[in-house]
Design a protein around this motif. Structure first.
Motif, short mmCIF file in Angstrom:
data_model
loop_
_atom_site.label_atom_id
_atom_site.label_comp_id
_atom_site.label_asym_id
_atom_site.label_seq_id
_atom_site.Cartn_x
_atom_site.Cartn_y
_atom_site.Cartn_z
N ALA A 124 0.88 -1.17 0.00
CA ALA A 124 0.00 0.00 0.00
C ALA A 124 0.91 1.22 0.00
CB ALA A 124 -0.91 0.00 1.22
N LEU A 125 0.87 1.98 -1.09
CA LEU A 125 1.85 3.03 -1.32
C LEU A 125 1.20 4.40 -1.44
CD1 LEU A 125 3.96 1.25 -4.10
CD2 LEU A 125 4.48 1.38 -1.65
N ILE A 126 2.00 5.42 -1.13
CA ILE A 126 1.63 6.81 -1.39
C ILE A 126 2.51 7.31 -2.54
CG2 ILE A 126 1.64 9.16 -0.49
CD1 ILE A 126 -0.51 7.40 0.73
N LEU A 127 1.88 7.92 -3.54
CA LEU A 127 2.61 8.55 -4.62
C LEU A 127 2.79 10.01 -4.24
CD1 LEU A 127 3.90 8.14 -7.35
CD2 LEU A 127 1.68 8.38 -8.42
N LYS A 128 4.01 10.38 -3.97
CA LYS A 128 4.31 11.68 -3.37
C LYS A 128 3.94 12.86 -4.27
CE LYS A 128 8.58 10.17 -2.37
NZ LYS A 128 9.97 10.15 -1.84
N ASN A 129 3.52 13.94 -3.62
CA ASN A 129 3.22 15.22 -4.28
C ASN A 129 1.99 15.20 -5.18
OD1 ASN A 129 5.62 16.40 -3.16
ND2 ASN A 129 6.80 15.39 -4.78
N THR A 130 1.11 14.23 -5.00
CA THR A 130 -0.01 14.06 -5.93
C THR A 130 -1.35 14.42 -5.30
OG1 THR A 130 -0.11 11.72 -5.30
CG2 THR A 130 1.14 12.27 -7.29
N VAL A 131 -2.34 14.63 -6.17
CA VAL A 131 -3.73 14.83 -5.75
C VAL A 131 -4.58 13.75 -6.42
CG1 VAL A 131 -3.50 17.30 -5.32
CG2 VAL A 131 -4.09 16.50 -7.63
N HIS A 132 -5.85 13.73 -6.07
CA HIS A 132 -6.73 12.66 -6.54
C HIS A 132 -6.81 12.60 -8.07
CE1 HIS A 132 -9.90 9.68 -6.21
NE2 HIS A 132 -10.76 10.45 -6.89
N GLN A 133 -6.84 13.76 -8.72
CA GLN A 133 -6.97 13.79 -10.17
C GLN A 133 -5.65 13.58 -10.90
OE1 GLN A 133 -9.42 13.62 -12.14
NE2 GLN A 133 -11.06 13.84 -10.66
N SER A 134 -4.56 13.41 -10.17
CA SER A 134 -3.26 13.22 -10.83
C SER A 134 -3.24 11.97 -11.70
CB SER A 134 -2.15 13.11 -9.78
OG SER A 134 -2.01 14.31 -9.05
N PHE A 135 -4.06 10.98 -11.37
CA PHE A 135 -4.06 9.72 -12.13
C PHE A 135 -4.77 9.87 -13.48
CE2 PHE A 135 -3.87 8.42 -7.63
CZ PHE A 135 -2.70 7.66 -7.66
N SER A 136 -5.67 10.85 -13.59
CA SER A 136 -6.41 11.04 -14.83
C SER A 136 -5.62 11.95 -15.77
CB SER A 136 -7.79 11.65 -14.53
OG SER A 136 -7.65 13.02 -14.21
N ASP A 137 -6.19 12.23 -16.95
CA ASP A 137 -5.53 13.08 -17.93
C ASP A 137 -5.70 14.56 -17.64
OD1 ASP A 137 -4.80 10.79 -19.25
OD2 ASP A 137 -5.52 11.46 -21.21
N VAL A 138 -6.47 14.93 -16.62
CA VAL A 138 -6.73 16.34 -16.33
C VAL A 138 -5.43 17.11 -16.17
CG1 VAL A 138 -7.74 17.94 -14.65
CG2 VAL A 138 -8.98 15.89 -15.32
N SER A 139 -4.42 16.48 -15.58
CA SER A 139 -3.15 17.16 -15.34
C SER A 139 -2.43 17.53 -16.62
CB SER A 139 -2.24 16.27 -14.48
OG SER A 139 -1.96 15.04 -15.14
N ASN A 140 -2.82 16.96 -17.75
CA ASN A 140 -2.16 17.22 -19.03
C ASN A 140 -2.85 18.29 -19.87
OD1 ASN A 140 -1.85 14.11 -18.37
ND2 ASN A 140 -0.06 14.70 -19.56
N TRP A 141 -3.97 18.80 -19.41
CA TRP A 141 -4.79 19.63 -20.28
C TRP A 141 -4.41 21.09 -20.30
CZ3 TRP A 141 -10.23 17.42 -18.62
CH2 TRP A 141 -10.33 16.11 -19.11
N VAL A 142 -3.87 21.61 -19.22
CA VAL A 142 -3.58 23.03 -19.12
C VAL A 142 -2.21 23.22 -18.48
CG1 VAL A 142 -5.97 23.82 -19.03
CG2 VAL A 142 -4.83 23.13 -16.92
N PRO A 143 -1.60 24.41 -18.62
CA PRO A 143 -0.30 24.65 -17.99
C PRO A 143 -0.33 24.38 -16.49
CG PRO A 143 -0.80 26.39 -19.56
CD PRO A 143 -2.04 25.54 -19.46
#
Length: 465
Positions: free
Chosen positions: A375-394
């Motif tokens: 059971a891991l934590i991916l550091k510095n991330t938020v819930h939407q980090s896994f989706s493509d939302v992070s790629n859409w805008v600067p």
């Protein structure tokens, strides 16, 4: 806010000058603003999507979209399939997002539709319709992906592409349970001449399905569980149906049935009647005897249920399961206590860490996993980090709308998550399920530093390596 037409709010007839100003505003919002916004994003290469040899794994990746159906049966949900490809060059035109899906996304987000226009202007980052790479003996391993609330089959394209680049065929299911931003109802197959299953309905399906909000006013867990229960049941049925159709692809070899099973193919490819967008040819290069499952949030809850023997998947117990920010609170206590027997990896965003540690549901779900790798934590991330939302805008904008964590770098989450998923699934397929303790994530070649343990393995259920 002002009333449309520039009146005083009481229904007064607008003056001629007001009408002209209204027309100018209308022209701006309907024509000029979308063009300016799209030009800005395209000139700045937003959405910024990784593709080709920039993916985390060694393979370039192709994409096809469609449905599978059988004689006298309902077709599968819409599927976006990404796979190791023989070339990075597309054979057909395919947009990153369907226009109709963006209508649903805008409604779900409560935002203007024109904000999402650039997503439909960009070509898909994977090689659309490309031939599949020759598989290893036994075929490419199969992975099914289940999206979260407000998702669609395109919403996790980057994560699925990175995972596919490690040598997996990844099938993103567009659930028709009303939990996604958009879906289209699967058509029914009919019989032709008493032999062939054909779809007389158009490829776009039989009606749009938009996000169904829970009844207002009661956000307590019992009400949420009851509202989501039929949706989870529907999703499990879709997983079963999709796996059944995939397994059946080997038995369909005639061109007539082959074509009748293809849905959502780009129009030019349909007109040419070639194999450029065939899902069948992809699945014939897969090991369909077993499947692994990955899901985010509500999709994480979906695959958690599917990891239990009671799910009765046609491929048997999943080879491996990965839960990303799994939403345990939507599950009944009986479902949480039902043992997940498939090898399981659970990854949480840093945003959810405190929530998980305080949630008895989340802890109990992890305890029910009899083969919990880590059971891991991916550091510095938020819930939407896994989706493509992070790629859409600067980045600055993405952080403001919580598409990226405060110190998160674009692409890092997708690459690290895909590498962890690929290693976990590969080890499970190789039979490495013996109990051991330790920092499993430190075995990762490039992403080890992106993870930390949720809690010490001695406080969790059995850990496998």
């Amino acid at each position: 806010s002002h009333m449309p037409g520039g009146g005083d709010g009481g229904g007064a007839e607008p003056r001629r000058g007001d009408t002209r100003r209204t027309l100018r505003r209308s022209l701006w919002h309907t024509s000029v603003a979308p063009a300016v916004r799209a030009a800005f994003f395209l000139a700045g290469r937003w959405p910024r999507l990784q593709q080709g040899h920039r993916l985390a794994g060694p393979c370039v990746v192709g994409v096809r979209r469609g449905r599978l159906g059988g004689a006298g049966a309902k077709a599968t949900p819409a599927l976006q399939v990404v796979y190791p490809a023989a070339t990075h060059i597309s054979a057909v035109d395919l947009k990153y997002f369907r226009s109709e899906a963006l209508d649903g996304l805008a409604t779900f987000a409560g935002s203007s539709r024109i904000m999402f226009d650039p997503l439909n202007l960009r070509d898909h980052p994977a090689a659309a319709g490309a031939s599949i790479l020759e598989p290893p003996p036994g075929g490419w391993p199969l992975v099914l992906f289940s999206h979260g609330l407000g998702g669609s089959m395109e919403m996790y394209t980057q994560l699925c592409m990175h995972l596919a680049s490690f040598g997996y065929v990844v099938v993103a299911i567009e659930h028709e349970d009303g939990s996604g931003a958009y879906a289209e109802r699967a058509p029914q197959a009919t019989m032709k001449n008493g032999e062939e299953a054909v779809f007389d309905l158009p490829a776009e399906g039989t009606g749009a399905i938009y996000y169904a909000s829970p009844p207002p006013g009661n956000w307590q867990r019992p009400a949420i569980v009851e509202f989501r229960k039929p949706q989870l049941s529907h999703r499990l049925g879709e997983l079963r149906a999709t796996l059944e159709r995939i397994q059946a692809t080997d038995s369909f070899r005639s061109p007539q049935v082959h074509q009748s099973m293809e849905m959502y193919a780009p129009a030019d490819a349909v007109a040419l009647h070639h194999d450029g967008t065939s899902l069948v040819s992809i699945f014939r290069h897969c090991d369909t005897s077993r499947a692994s499952l990955v899901g985010h949030s509500f999709g994480g809850a979906t695959v958690a249920l599917a990891a239990c023997p009671s799910a009765a998947l046609p491929t048997g117990l999943p080879a491996a399961v990965v839960m990303l920010d799994v939403w345990a609170g939507c599950l009944h206590d009986e479902q949480i206590q039902d043992q997940m027997r498939a090898p399981t990896l659970s990854i949480y965003s840093e945003e959810w860490k405190s929530l998980v540690l305080k949630s008895s549901c989340a802890r109990d779900l992890l305890s029910s996993a009899t083969a919990l790798r880590s059971a891991l934590i991916l550091k510095n991330t938020v819930h939407q980090s896994f989706s493509d939302v992070s790629n859409w805008v600067p980045g600055a904008v993405s952080r403001r709308i919580k598409g990226l964590g405060p110190n998160e770098t674009i692409h890092t989450t997708h690459r690290a998550t895909a590498e962890a998923c690929a290693r976990h699934i590969a080890q499970a397929l190789q039979g490495h399920v013996h109990a051991s303790k330790g920092h499993w994530h430190e075995q990762l070649e490039t992403a080890a530093g992106e993870f930390e343990l949720l809690f010490d393995s001695s406080t969790s259920s059995e850990v496998v390596s």
